[in-house]
Design an enzyme around this catalytic site. Structure first.
Site, PDB file in Angstrom:
ATOM      1  N   ASP A  46       0.838  -1.194   0.000  1.00 56.35           N
ATOM      2  CA  ASP A  46       0.000   0.000   0.000  1.00 56.35           C
ATOM      3  C   ASP A  46       0.877   1.250   0.000  1.00 56.35           C
ATOM      4  OD1 ASP A  46      -2.035  -1.750   0.150  1.00 56.35           O
ATOM      5  OD2 ASP A  46      -2.622  -1.279   2.213  1.00 56.35           O
ATOM      6  N   ALA A  47       1.996   1.167   0.726  1.00 51.89           N
ATOM      7  CA  ALA A  47       2.878   2.332   0.824  1.00 51.89           C
ATOM      8  C   ALA A  47       3.455   2.681  -0.547  1.00 51.89           C
ATOM      9  CB  ALA A  47       4.003   2.050   1.822  1.00 51.89           C
ATOM     10  N   GLU A 129     -11.914   8.687  13.500  1.00 51.54           N
ATOM     11  CA  GLU A 129     -12.318   7.270  13.573  1.00 51.54           C
ATOM     12  C   GLU A 129     -11.304   6.394  12.856  1.00 51.54           C
ATOM     13  OE1 GLU A 129     -15.657   7.190  10.212  1.00 51.54           O
ATOM     14  OE2 GLU A 129     -16.297   8.434  11.895  1.00 51.54           O
ATOM     15  N   LYS A 131      -9.490   3.944  10.390  1.00 54.58           N
ATOM     16  CA  LYS A 131      -9.693   3.630   8.975  1.00 54.58           C
ATOM     17  C   LYS A 131      -9.607   2.115   8.840  1.00 54.58           C
ATOM     18  CE  LYS A 131      -8.199   5.062   4.387  1.00 54.58           C
ATOM     19  NZ  LYS A 131      -8.046   3.778   3.736  1.00 54.58           N
ATOM     20  N   ASP A 133      -9.466  -1.458   7.274  1.00 54.43           N
ATOM     21  CA  ASP A 133      -8.857  -1.964   6.053  1.00 54.43           C
ATOM     22  C   ASP A 133      -9.700  -3.111   5.506  1.00 54.43           C
ATOM     23  OD1 ASP A 133      -7.097  -2.151   4.036  1.00 54.43           O
ATOM     24  OD2 ASP A 133      -5.443  -2.983   5.208  1.00 54.43           O
ATOM     25  N   ARG A 152     -17.915  -0.437  -4.219  1.00 49.87           N
ATOM     26  CA  ARG A 152     -17.582   0.902  -4.682  1.00 49.87           C
ATOM     27  C   ARG A 152     -17.323   0.906  -6.190  1.00 49.87           C
ATOM     28  NH1 ARG A 152     -12.495   4.210  -2.427  1.00 49.87           N
ATOM     29  NH2 ARG A 152     -11.404   2.473  -3.368  1.00 49.87           N
ATOM     30  N   TYR A 241     -19.851   4.082   8.506  1.00 48.56           N
ATOM     31  CA  TYR A 241     -19.240   5.376   8.820  1.00 48.56           C
ATOM     32  C   TYR A 241     -19.648   6.495   7.864  1.00 48.56           C
ATOM     33  CZ  TYR A 241     -16.180   3.336   5.309  1.00 48.56           C
ATOM     34  OH  TYR A 241     -15.712   2.717   4.189  1.00 48.56           O
ATOM     35  N   LYS A 329      -2.487   8.197   7.675  1.00 47.99           N
ATOM     36  CA  LYS A 329      -2.009   6.820   7.546  1.00 47.99           C
ATOM     37  C   LYS A 329      -1.013   6.459   8.642  1.00 47.99           C
ATOM     38  CE  LYS A 329      -3.798   5.177   3.739  1.00 47.99           C
ATOM     39  NZ  LYS A 329      -2.985   4.724   2.726  1.00 47.99           N
ATOM     40  N   CYS A 423      20.703 -16.950 -15.915  1.00 50.11           N
ATOM     41  CA  CYS A 423      19.428 -17.326 -15.328  1.00 50.11           C
ATOM     42  C   CYS A 423      19.627 -18.565 -14.462  1.00 50.11           C
ATOM     43  CB  CYS A 423      18.410 -17.607 -16.422  1.00 50.11           C
ATOM     44  SG  CYS A 423      16.876 -18.313 -15.792  1.00 50.11           S
ATOM     45  N   CYS A 426      17.564 -21.665 -16.169  1.00 51.61           N
ATOM     46  CA  CYS A 426      17.879 -22.294 -17.456  1.00 51.61           C
ATOM     47  C   CYS A 426      19.324 -22.082 -17.886  1.00 51.61           C
ATOM     48  CB  CYS A 426      16.940 -21.795 -18.538  1.00 51.61           C
ATOM     49  SG  CYS A 426      17.256 -20.102 -19.056  1.00 51.61           S
ATOM     50  N   CYS A 447      16.463 -12.730 -17.968  1.00 50.75           N
ATOM     51  CA  CYS A 447      16.924 -13.961 -18.591  1.00 50.75           C
ATOM     52  C   CYS A 447      16.637 -13.888 -20.089  1.00 50.75           C
ATOM     53  CB  CYS A 447      16.177 -15.139 -17.965  1.00 50.75           C
ATOM     54  SG  CYS A 447      16.262 -16.638 -18.930  1.00 50.75           S
ATOM     55  N   CYS A 453      13.453 -21.289 -21.136  1.00 49.76           N
ATOM     56  CA  CYS A 453      13.584 -21.157 -19.684  1.00 49.76           C
ATOM     57  C   CYS A 453      12.330 -21.724 -19.015  1.00 49.76           C
ATOM     58  CB  CYS A 453      13.768 -19.689 -19.311  1.00 49.76           C
ATOM     59  SG  CYS A 453      13.775 -19.432 -17.530  1.00 49.76           S
TER      60      CYS A 453
HETATM   61  S1  IVH Z   1     -14.977   7.982   4.861  1.00 52.99           S
HETATM   62  C1  IVH Z   1     -16.303  10.444   1.152  1.00 52.99           C
HETATM   63  N1  IVH Z   1     -14.325   6.586   6.986  1.00 52.99           N
HETATM   64  O1  IVH Z   1     -11.112   4.267   3.104  1.00 52.99           O
HETATM   65  C2  IVH Z   1     -15.425   9.712   2.103  1.00 52.99           C
HETATM   66  N2  IVH Z   1     -13.658   5.780   4.863  1.00 52.99           N
HETATM   67  O2  IVH Z   1      -9.306   5.681   1.322  1.00 52.99           O
HETATM   68  C3  IVH Z   1     -15.928   8.380   2.428  1.00 52.99           C
HETATM   69  N3  IVH Z   1     -12.468   3.660   4.956  1.00 52.99           N
HETATM   70  O3  IVH Z   1     -13.258   4.363   0.340  1.00 52.99           O
HETATM   71  C4  IVH Z   1     -14.975   7.568   3.174  1.00 52.99           C
HETATM   72  N4  IVH Z   1     -12.562   3.389   7.122  1.00 52.99           N
HETATM   73  O4  IVH Z   1     -13.329   2.323   1.889  1.00 52.99           O
HETATM   74  C5  IVH Z   1     -14.257   6.692   5.655  1.00 52.99           C
HETATM   75  N5  IVH Z   1     -13.866   5.447   8.940  1.00 52.99           N
HETATM   76  C6  IVH Z   1     -13.797   5.529   7.620  1.00 52.99           C
HETATM   77  C7  IVH Z   1     -13.168   4.552   6.834  1.00 52.99           C
HETATM   78  C8  IVH Z   1     -13.110   4.722   5.460  1.00 52.99           C
HETATM   79  C9  IVH Z   1     -12.148   2.871   5.980  1.00 52.99           C
HETATM   80  C10 IVH Z   1     -12.106   3.388   3.554  1.00 52.99           C
HETATM   81  C11 IVH Z   1     -13.246   3.546   2.580  1.00 52.99           C
HETATM   82  C12 IVH Z   1     -12.806   4.597   1.626  1.00 52.99           C
HETATM   83  C13 IVH Z   1     -11.332   4.531   1.746  1.00 52.99           C
HETATM   84  C14 IVH Z   1     -10.673   5.812   1.336  1.00 52.99           C
END
Ligand code: IVH
Length: 704
Positions: A46-47, A129, A131, A133, A152, A241, A329, A423, A426, A447, A453
């Site tokens: 992700d990073a 709140e 986030k 995953d 989505r 949320y 993040k 390689c 091979c 390779c 190969c």
């Molecule tokens: S708010 C218009 N709140 O993160 C904004 N998103 O990177 C709506 N996600 O698409 C998103 N936890 O899938 C919101 N507490 C949270 C969240 C959250 C996870 C996800 C969500 C969003 C993505 C954005």
């Protein structure tokens, strides 16, 4: 990630370089979006993904003129997968901007204040709140009844997963509350708890099924099942949320909305806080960060949302994210361990990828024993040596990476790593090529063994039988590996001799585990059906580097027959002679592709395979592109939005009429078809005095 390409300071890039890099980034990000969203099998962390998007955005902000129609900043994700009906979100499901440190969060608050014109004394309440995953979903309730759920998707069009979501315990099928509006779309994150994820993977392992990379992918894979019973067996959960279309709202603040959601019987994450200043926000961020490893589910940051909904409405959105929210993040998790060995893996196109074999170490709750070292250049640059103590990073991701050595801990006498020049599979020479665009050596070594190969051969076989190549039904990844392991199909020619060999042999495919009379017969028939094949598919199937579907079609049209194509390829030498000149003169064939072709056909093994195939097959001639249409031979650029058809369809139609479709406007462009929202390309076309037409005029011109 292609480090060399993404590391030049942005300010140093020339206009051409910036444009080229944006094009590259658009393609690369789209590729990763697809792996992530459609196949649930991401290749980069992700990073790294965030870094790509950030670089794209940084270049765009410096060169607004260069923003592409297909820029990742205009999209949020991938399109729906086949098999699901689509649902259009009347209120788009957007994404969030990112903050990576405290300063980014302070900037966010500052931007909000400035936008709203608030003075220092004014209280700005913010809900913080976790986030989650997982996978974003939108649930529609009508008169209190659950009626639909969607993913989505690309933010506008998602997949219909109504039946799947209905199996989730956290989803009420009825909400009996006075303040539940007639229509209300509630949004949140479907996730899988970590313990359920581990159990699921164990079960899959026992059944010889591939493991999911992380809980997020497992949740996505479990939700997007055509067989709802599978979803039901996975113990998915939901935190809500946000919301989409709504007849009315039960509150005037985000906090109030969350309270209502709880009353209505939904799960709201308990680790939330109503904050009145930056300190309180960062305090929640840190406390959640500390608890993170002990939470039963994965989170990857904290989301801050401006509490007052009237302010949210005023703040609105910028491209794909709200101005009223931001995701803070968590940094990637790191640990130190000893690098025991460097192994080399060989990929589909022959790229040699160094993999670190590590003394097992726990990073963010997961035991890591392998990590990527990316490529030869990275090892050189970081000077990573076997025996070194190294720093390993894992960011809620799939492939942990080695960041670099801890030089103070290096043993005396540790030697620089010598990357193999051959390689390991091979024994063919492995080379680093010169990239003509940058004038530098490619970061990766490859390779040159091509079809001989084994590592590449399996992947190439898979490509050979894939949908846009020979499209042989019943010969998927698993079967290719099956025949490879049994030494029955080791190259494409052997696909076409399989049935005969099976007939002559004592052991028959029909008697093998997992096969039977019917499936064996079907496979042989599917292979038989493909003995006749178009020249374009034939060329594409060879899996020559830089020669994909489109280029293969261009070549097929240009040479017309397999015999003419093969003769020209055998004769061609890089940089000299008639065959080389002919090759380069083909519209759509650049030097890179031409060199790849010559290199491929110079390899005796490859020629042997091609000749073997030509013996087995009837390759159909290909007529030159349509030449008697109004647009034959013209170069067309589509820009802005199209109403009558998708971009993809417009392109395909134009090409079928003999036109060439280009991505950017230049003096060589003949026609620019501009729809609503056309920007810099239209401007450039006007400046160059090109023919510009509306979509309607274009359709009239081509007689549709
Ligand atoms: S708010 C218009 N709140 O993160 C904004 N998103 O990177 C709506 N996600 O698409 C998103 N936890 O899938 C919101 N507490 C949270 C969240 C959250 C996870 C996800 C969500 C969003 C993505 C954005």
């Amino acid at each position: 990630m292609d480090a060399a390409l993404h590391e030049r300071p942005i300010e140093e890039l020339s206009l051409e370089e910036a444009a080229a890099e944006l094009a590259h980034l658009a393609e690369e990000i789209a590729h990763h979006d697809k792996l992530y969203h459609e196949q649930d099998a991401p290749e980069i962390s992700d990073a790294d993904y965030d870094a790509l998007r950030r670089r794209n955005e940084a270049i765009e902000s410096l060169h607004p003129d260069l923003v592409r129609d297909d820029s990742p900043s205009r999209r949020v994700g991938a399109r729906p997968a086949a098999g699901f009906a689509t649902v259009t979100h009347t209120v788009p499901m957007l994404s969030l901007g990112n903050a990576f440190d405290d300063e980014d969060v302070a900037d966010f608050l500052e931007r909000v204040r400035r936008f709203l014109g608030l003075d220092e004394a004014q209280d700005v309440a913010v809900v913080a709140e976790p986030k989650i995953d997982g996978l974003a979903v939108s649930l529609r309730y009508e008169n209190g009844r659950y009626v639909r759920a969607a993913t989505r998707g690309d933010g506008t069009v998602g997949e219909d997963i109504t039946a799947n979501v209905a199996t989730i315990d956290d989803v009420p099928d009825r909400v009996d509350a006075d303040d539940m509006p007639g229509v209300f779309e509630i949004r949140g994150e479907v996730y899988l708890r970590r313990d359920d994820f581990f159990a699921l993977n164990e079960a899959r392992e026992a059944e010889d099924q591939p493991r999911f990379a992380n809980p997020r992918n497992a949740a996505a894979g479990s939700l997007r099942q055509l067989d709802v019973a599978i979803t039901a067996s996975r113990n998915l959960k939901l935190f809500v949320y946000a919301w989409g279309e709504a007849d009315a709202l039960p509150a005037e603040t985000h906090w109030g909305m969350l309270e209502a959601f709880k009353r209505w019987g939904f799960q709201v994450n308990p680790h939330i806080a109503l904050c009145h200043d930056l300190d309180a926000m960062l305090k929640l961020y840190r406390s959640v960060g500390e608890e993170r490893a002990d939470l039963p589910y994965d989170i990857d940051g904290v989301v801050y949302k401006i509490d007052r909904l009237d302010w949210q409405r005023r703040l609105g959105f910028v491209s794909r994210a709200p101005r009223w929210a931001i995701a803070h993040k968590f940094p990637a998790e790191k640990a130190q361990t000893v690098l025991k060995e460097i192994k080399i893996q060989v990929g589909r196109t022959g790229t040699l990828t160094p993999v670190a074999v590590l003394e097992p170490v726990t990073v963010g709750g997961v035991v890591v024993q392998h990590a990527t070292l990316h490529n030869e250049e990275e090892i050189e640059r970081k000077d990573v040596r076997v025996g070194d103590t190294v720093i390993v990073q894992r960011a809620g991701d799939v492939i942990p990476q080695v960041l670099g050595p801890v030089k103070e801990k290096r043993r005396k006498g540790a030697r620089r790593y010598k990357f193999p020049q051959k390689c390991p599979i091979c024994g063919s020479m492995a080379v680093r090529e010169h990239n003509p665009k940058t004038g530098k050596l490619d970061a990766a070594r490859r390779c040159t063994g091509g079809l001989i190969c084994p590592a590449q051969a399996v992947e190439r076989l898979r490509h050979f039988v894939s949908r846009n190549a020979f499209d042989i039904e019943g010969l998927g990844d698993k079967q290719v590996q099956f025949f490879w392991d049994r030494e029955e199909i080791r190259n494409p020619v052997e696909i076409f001799t399989l049935a005969k060999r099976d007939g002559d042999s004592e052991t028959h495919l029909a008697d093998q585990d997992g096969w039977g009379e019917v499936s064996a017969r079907n496979l042989f028939q599917a292979i038989e059906d493909r003995r006749q094949i178009g020249l374009d598919r034939f060329i594409n199937a060879l899996g020559i580097r830089h020669i994909g579907e489109t280029t293969a079609r261009v070549l097929a049209r240009s040479y017309g027959s397999a015999a003419a194509f093969y003769k020209a390829m055998r004769d061609a030498k890089v940089g000299e002679g008639e065959s080389w000149d002919d090759l380069l003169n083909i519209d759509g064939i650049g030097e890179t592709a031409a060199e790849a072709l010559v290199e491929f056909f110079a390899e005796p093994h490859n020629r042997e395979i091609v000749e073997g195939l030509l013996d087995q097959l009837e390759v159909e001639d290909m007529a030159a592109a349509a030449s008697d249409t109004a647009v034959a031979g013209k170069t067309v650029v589509f820009t802005g939005s199209l109403e009558a058809m998708t971009r993809q369809e417009a392109k395909a139609t134009a090409e079928s009429l003999g036109a060439k479709v280009a991505g950017s406007v230049s003096a060589k462009t003949d026609i620019v078809v501009a729809g609503p929202g056309a920007g810099s390309k239209l401007k450039k076309a006007t400046e160059l005095g090109l023919t510009v037409m509306t979509e309607e005029e274009w359709l009239a011109l081509i007689g549709r």
